[in-house]
Design an enzyme around this catalytic site. Structure first.
Site, short mmCIF file in Angstrom:
data_model
loop_
_atom_site.label_atom_id
_atom_site.label_comp_id
_atom_site.label_asym_id
_atom_site.label_seq_id
_atom_site.Cartn_x
_atom_site.Cartn_y
_atom_site.Cartn_z
N CYS A 287 -3.37 1.72 6.74
CA CYS A 287 -3.63 1.16 8.07
C CYS A 287 -4.14 2.23 9.01
O CYS A 287 -4.75 1.94 10.03
CB CYS A 287 -2.39 0.47 8.62
SG CYS A 287 -0.93 1.46 8.46
N ASN B 262 0.80 -1.24 0.00
CA ASN B 262 0.00 0.00 0.00
C ASN B 262 0.83 1.29 0.00
O ASN B 262 0.37 2.31 -0.48
CB ASN B 262 -1.02 -0.01 1.14
CG ASN B 262 -0.41 -0.14 2.50
OD1 ASN B 262 0.68 -0.68 2.65
ND2 ASN B 262 -1.10 0.35 3.50
N GLU C 272 4.02 -4.12 12.28
CA GLU C 272 2.95 -3.13 12.10
C GLU C 272 1.85 -3.81 11.32
O GLU C 272 2.07 -4.26 10.20
CB GLU C 272 3.44 -1.90 11.33
CG GLU C 272 4.42 -1.03 12.09
CD GLU C 272 3.84 -0.42 13.35
OE1 GLU C 272 2.60 -0.37 13.50
OE2 GLU C 272 4.64 -0.02 14.22
N GLU D 204 8.37 2.69 14.83
CA GLU D 204 9.12 3.01 13.61
C GLU D 204 9.25 4.53 13.51
O GLU D 204 8.50 5.27 14.11
CB GLU D 204 8.38 2.50 12.39
CG GLU D 204 8.10 1.02 12.45
CD GLU D 204 7.90 0.39 11.09
OE1 GLU D 204 8.91 0.22 10.39
OE2 GLU D 204 6.76 0.08 10.75
O1 TXE Z 1 -0.56 -8.68 3.18
P1 TXE Z 1 0.36 -9.85 3.69
P2 TXE Z 1 -1.07 -8.43 1.69
C1 TXE Z 1 -3.75 -6.19 5.18
C2 TXE Z 1 -5.02 -5.82 4.48
C3 TXE Z 1 -4.93 -6.55 3.19
C4 TXE Z 1 -4.25 -7.83 3.59
C5 TXE Z 1 -3.53 -8.55 2.53
O2 TXE Z 1 -6.10 -6.27 5.23
O3 TXE Z 1 -6.16 -6.81 2.63
O4 TXE Z 1 -3.33 -7.39 4.59
O5 TXE Z 1 -2.45 -7.77 1.99
C6 TXE Z 1 4.80 -11.14 3.00
N1 TXE Z 1 6.23 -15.21 5.77
N2 TXE Z 1 -2.72 -5.21 5.04
O6 TXE Z 1 -1.32 -9.67 0.94
O7 TXE Z 1 -0.08 -11.12 3.12
C7 TXE Z 1 4.18 -10.73 1.68
O8 TXE Z 1 4.87 -11.34 0.61
C8 TXE Z 1 6.88 -14.07 5.52
C9 TXE Z 1 -2.59 -4.26 6.08
O9 TXE Z 1 -0.08 -7.50 1.10
O10 TXE Z 1 0.47 -9.71 5.17
C10 TXE Z 1 4.33 -9.22 1.73
O11 TXE Z 1 5.65 -8.85 1.37
N3 TXE Z 1 6.37 -13.08 4.77
C11 TXE Z 1 -1.36 -3.49 6.01
C12 TXE Z 1 4.09 -8.92 3.20
O12 TXE Z 1 4.35 -10.14 3.91
C13 TXE Z 1 5.15 -13.25 4.26
C14 TXE Z 1 -0.74 -3.21 4.72
C15 TXE Z 1 2.65 -8.49 3.52
O13 TXE Z 1 1.77 -9.49 3.02
C16 TXE Z 1 4.41 -14.43 4.49
C17 TXE Z 1 -0.98 -4.25 3.75
C18 TXE Z 1 4.99 -15.44 5.28
N4 TXE Z 1 4.36 -16.58 5.55
C19 TXE Z 1 -1.94 -5.19 3.93
N5 TXE Z 1 3.22 -14.31 3.86
C20 TXE Z 1 -1.29 -2.32 6.92
N6 TXE Z 1 -1.75 -2.47 8.13
O14 TXE Z 1 -0.79 -1.28 6.56
C21 TXE Z 1 3.21 -13.10 3.25
N7 TXE Z 1 4.38 -12.46 3.49
#
Ligand code: TXE
Length: 483
Positions: A287, A155, A253, A464
């Protein structure tokens, strides 16, 4: 220029060299899904292993480099990002769908963050303290932690990596950076600029690929001393378990369900703008978005009517189209989750006020109208993070009720209040159970020189950004000495 000329070929950056991956992936423009933005190399576990080893080897020299060298490197990175902010912003707008002016502003923000931490590199934190014993000197110094694994979401594809990479390097750590699969070209563009700074080979590495494979490899590797993650709650929880089990330093976060309280004495026009901006801009994909609007009863109906009117006038469309206020949501699965949340809100009895519809535009993209519901506190639309342009209004009897509703959530990132009462503003700032409070401002929109982070399920570990970033990226050493 043909579309294919705009397609980026993004490679891994491991131990000072660009590498292809075992497989490739593509990223698409969410404003126009027929357009491929980048073809990128996907790392596998063995590449992750090599990047981590390279980072561990580089730590010996980088951690002992002079503050001036680190400051110069970060300053150079910041300057190049700022000089290229329009081009970088265009790439971000195409890959993530953020409206172009916001995307350019985010690129500039990333440059400013590197500049800020260039200064912090020179201000190595530490203190000298009088000992309890005569003739003994005590000092508390800070040293870099080691290899840090940085795992980031889609994001804010420049700003979030910048506020992790810059302090990590400023304090002498080496970095293994894994951006989200949805924005590989933005991660690569940042890495390409960093690769030109005078860092030892291996001090900074880029790994693109899946969370389950590459992310997991970083999380589990014993040579990774610290992990900083921004993303979803479930992935953050998994990282917490796996990282803590091997005693890695952790900074997480995660989500938010941030309240914006609107009191009867607020400047209503300003409150509506705060709500509109906080809830729906960036398609609600922040977020810090205000997804719960808690409004005092006597102004509830007029607030809702005005907000509805403003929502109806919002321009939703292609991120590169001039005048667009809200772009598409990031991808098909996120769009579907948003539409499902809208449907669930209708089914659970929340009163639909506006929007939540799939939109057709000239190009095929993930467009929807921002949605607003009148909800009860127990409704899922008032409890779950949706991460889309979907907000709800909760009615509050008075200030105490509004505060109770504001804190009635497992999350605790930020909370806002619109009021002219100094007493209520002061009380709210003290009693909101969050990491950040806003008075007469949208909940989203923060400065980069002060701490960022929350409480409860939103965050884990030190804050952060700002000077406080040193808490995570350094370890304290206490030295006693008698002459
Ligand atoms: O998040 P992910 P995504 C939330 C929001 C959104 C949902 C999915 O609800 O709809 O998350 O977004 C890595 N081990 N937020 O798919 O899956 C992944 O490759 C290690 C809130 O982007 O959590 C990416 O680089 N790493 C948020 C990162 O983690 C892993 C902002 C985030 O992926 C992993 C974005 C694993 N097992 C999404 N699985 C906010 N609060 O700002 C995934 N990743």
């Amino acid at each position: 220029m043909k579309r294919s000329d705009l397609q980026h070929k993004a490679r891994q950056y491991i131990n000072g060299r660009w590498e292809t991956g075992v497989t490739t992936g593509i990223s698409r423009n969410p404003s126009d899904t027929g357009e491929v933005v980048a073809e990128y190399a996907r790392a596998d576990r063995s590449q992750a292993e090599r990047a981590i080893r390279a980072a561990a080897d580089a730590f010996a020299s980088w951690s002992h480099s002079t503050p001036q060298r680190r400051a110069d490197a970060l300053d150079q990175i910041g300057s190049e990002i700022l000089a290229r902010k329009d081009e970088l912003g265009l790439l971000l707008a195409r890959e993530e769908g953020k409206p172009l002016p916001e995307a350019v502003a985010e690129a500039a923000r990333a440059g400013q963050i590197f500049k800020f931490f260039a200064g912090e590199a020179l201000r190595s934190p530490g203190e000298t303290v009088a000992s309890l014993r005569p003739g003994v000197q005590v000092d508390v110094t800070r040293e870099p932690v080691g290899v840090v694994g940085l795992i980031t979401p889609w994001n804010f594809p420049y700003a979030i990596p910048a506020w992790k990479i810059a302090p990590a390097l400023a304090f002498g750590n080496s970095v293994v950076f894994k951006p989200s699969e949805l924005v590989p070209a933005c991660g690569w563009a940042l890495a390409e600029i960093i690769s030109r700074a005078a860092l030892p080979a291996g001090a900074f590495n880029l790994l693109m690929g899946s969370g389950r494979e590459v992310g997991q490899a970083i999380v589990e590797h014993p040579a990774v001393d610290a992990l900083s993650f921004t993303g979803s709650v479930p992935v953050g929880e998994r990282l917490l378990q796996a990282g803590a089990a091997r005693r890695a330093r952790l900074q997480l976060e995660m989500g938010g369900k941030n309240p914006l309280v609107v009191m009867a004495d607020a400047d209503l026009e300003r409150a509506v703008e705060c709500a509109l901006q906080g809830a729906f801009f960036s398609a609600g994909q922040r977020c810090t978005a205000s997804s719960r609007l808690i409004v005092e009863s006597s102004v509830h109906d007029s607030f809702v009517a005005r907000l509805r009117q403003r929502m109806a006038a919002l321009k939703v469309g292609h991120a590169l189209e001039p005048g667009i206020e809200i772009g598409p949501v990031v991808d098909g699965p996120q769009l579907q989750r948003n539409l499902d949340a809208v449907q669930a809100a209708r089914e659970e009895g929340a009163e639909h006020v506006w929007g939540g519809d799939l939109l057709q535009r000239a190009s095929p993209g993930h467009y929807m109208s921002p949605a607003l519901f009148l909800a009860q506190p127990e409704h899922r639309v008032a409890r779950d993070e949706i991460f889309g342009p979907v907000a709800c209004v909760l009615r509050a009897d008075d200030y105490e009720h509004a505060l109770q509703l504001a804190n009635d959530t497992p999350f605790g990132l930020c909370a806002g209040i619109c009021t002219r009462s100094l007493a209520h503003a002061t009380h709210f700032r003290r009693h909101a159970k969050v990491g950040m409070t806003m008075v007469n401002l949208p909940t989203a929109g923060v400065d980069y020189h002060v701490p960022f982070g929350g409480r409860k399920a939103s965050s884990y570990g030190p804050r952060e950004q700002g000077r406080q970033a040193a808490e995570f990226y350094t370890v304290t050493k206490t030295g006693y000495m008698q002459a």
